[in-house]
Design an enzyme around this catalytic site. Structure first.
Site, PDB file in Angstrom:
ATOM      1  N   PHE A   1       1.113   5.105   0.888  1.00  0.00           N
ATOM      2  CA  PHE A   1       0.528   6.110   1.772  1.00  0.00           C
ATOM      3  C   PHE A   1       1.047   7.486   1.371  1.00  0.00           C
ATOM      4  O   PHE A   1       2.197   7.628   0.949  1.00  0.00           O
ATOM      5  CB  PHE A   1       0.897   5.836   3.235  1.00  0.00           C
TER       6      PHE A   1
ATOM      7  N   THR B   1       0.842  -1.188   0.000  1.00  0.00           N
ATOM      8  CA  THR B   1       0.000   0.000   0.000  1.00  0.00           C
ATOM      9  C   THR B   1       0.879   1.240   0.000  1.00  0.00           C
ATOM     10  O   THR B   1       1.883   1.309   0.707  1.00  0.00           O
ATOM     11  CB  THR B   1      -0.946   0.029   1.213  1.00  0.00           C
TER      12      THR B   1
END
Length: 382
Positions: free
Chosen positions: A286, A284
């Site tokens: 960010f 992921t």
């Protein structure tokens, strides 16, 4: 029978004439650019171009050639505009003020900063925040993406951390919309490997789990796991760590959560099955947001939001500015524009720094030819 060599020689001769005339045309386009700079006129004159295209199309003698002439001159006019933007940048020596951003010496993320993050303790976003700022950082949680944006906007913290994209499930679309709504800027990014775990009460077993709570992204990342256990029903929850907290508070052995191993540790739960994400290489990205539109000399990635005129070929013409300026595009994400049926805005990431002449040239062209352009941030890629 036609002599192929003779035909090719004729084509070569015509092409030499076309190149000569093209270069003459571009010289005149430079004169036009100089005039527009002095008079303050925009490069793009849609009415003039439309009339010119209609006239040129009318000079052709059959349907195929009419369409071909229009397409050809659309390209020539596009190239001419890009050349004029280049000359305007050289003459005007325009800085990155086109984006409203200012360059600073460096942007440092240290434990001394006050930071807001999405979720509660044990969330992946909290873990990302600690990797970015250090484990001593003062972290404050918000239970919604908008809450983090508002905390930064209202001056309660120096920075915020939010998920923006997953390598398996794609963009966290709500945050694209939130970025546009608020005037915060992206000042950094962080990529973290995500290992999702099925966690439940101590003593519970896989075969008794019926409801599995998690953030929609967590559930999507583990679709393959649910196919193996059809008796488990995925239930959307506000975030992964909050789901773990719910399991602890409810005390129901038929419930479980998809969350991190860290969340299981914090809330006194047991890992029933580790690493249940469908794609094992699961990451992921960010973003780090701040209240100021700043970037450092080392920044090498730019995030943009672009809205297009609702006409045929507008996306192609906008993206051609990246091609012409040899700029690599690393992401494009479309989102519907509220209140404008079947019209979309595009979130785009490109490589570069706002001081780069090629970037400034591309942004100038896009600014003039798009319905809306906003630079969301220029930061160091990870």
């Amino acid at each position: 029978m036609v002599d192929l060599s003779e035909s090719r020689e004729k084509i070569d001769a015509i092409d030499r004439q076309i190149v000569k005339l093209f270069e003459e045309r571009m010289t005149i386009a430079g004169d036009v650019a100089e005039y527009k700079i002095k008079s303050g006129k925009p490069v793009l004159d849609r009415t003039r171009e439309a009339e010119k295209l209609d006239t040129l199309e009318g000079l052709a003698h059959n349907g195929f050639n009419k369409d071909a002439i229009r397409e050809l001159y659309e390209q020539i006019m596009s190239i001419s505009r890009k050349y004029q933007y280049t000359l305007m940048n050289r003459i005007m020596e325009e800085s990155s003020s086109i984006a409203g951003f200012s360059q600073v010496g460096s942007i440092d993320f240290t434990p001394n900063h006050s930071v807001f993050y999405f979720g509660v303790k044990g969330s992946h976003t909290q873990m990302a925040m600690q990797e970015i700022f250090g484990y001593e950082v003062e972290g404050h949680h918000k239970r919604s993406f908008r809450g983090v944006m508002e905390a930064i906007r209202d001056g309660f913290a120096d920075y915020g951390v939010l998920p923006i994209e997953n390598s398996t499930t794609g963009g966290v679309t709500a945050n694209y919309d939130n970025i546009l709504e608020y005037q915060n800027a992206i000042v950094g990014e962080h990529v973290m490997e995500i290992n999702q775990c099925l966690i439940g009460l101590p003593g519970s077993h896989l075969d008794e789990i019926r409801a599995v709570y998690s953030h929609p992204q967590g559930l999507m990342q583990c679709q393959g796991f649910f196919e193996k256990f059809p008796g488990m029903s995925p239930v959307e929850y506000e975030n992964t760590a909050s789901a773990a907290k719910k399991i602890k508070n409810d005390g129901d052995p038929s419930q479980a959560a998809i969350a991190s191993a860290r969340a299981a540790e914090i809330y006194g739960l047991t890992i029933l099955s580790p690493n249940i994400q469908t794609v094992q290489d699961n990451y992921t990205r960010f973003i780090i947001i701040g209240p100021d539109k700043i970037y450092s000399p080392k920044a090498d990635k730019i995030s943009l939001c672009i809205e297009l005129p609702h006409v045929s070929g507008s996306l192609y013409r906008i993206l051609s500015h990246f091609i012409f300026n040899d700029i690599n595009m690393t992401l494009i994400e479309s989102r519907p524009i509220p209140g404008q049926k079947w019209e979309y805005r595009f979130f785009v990431d490109i490589e570069g720094n706002l001081e780069d002449p090629a970037v400034r040239n591309a942004l100038r062209g896009i600014q003039e030819e798009s319905a809306y352009l906003r630079v969301l941030g220029n930061y160091v890629s990870r």
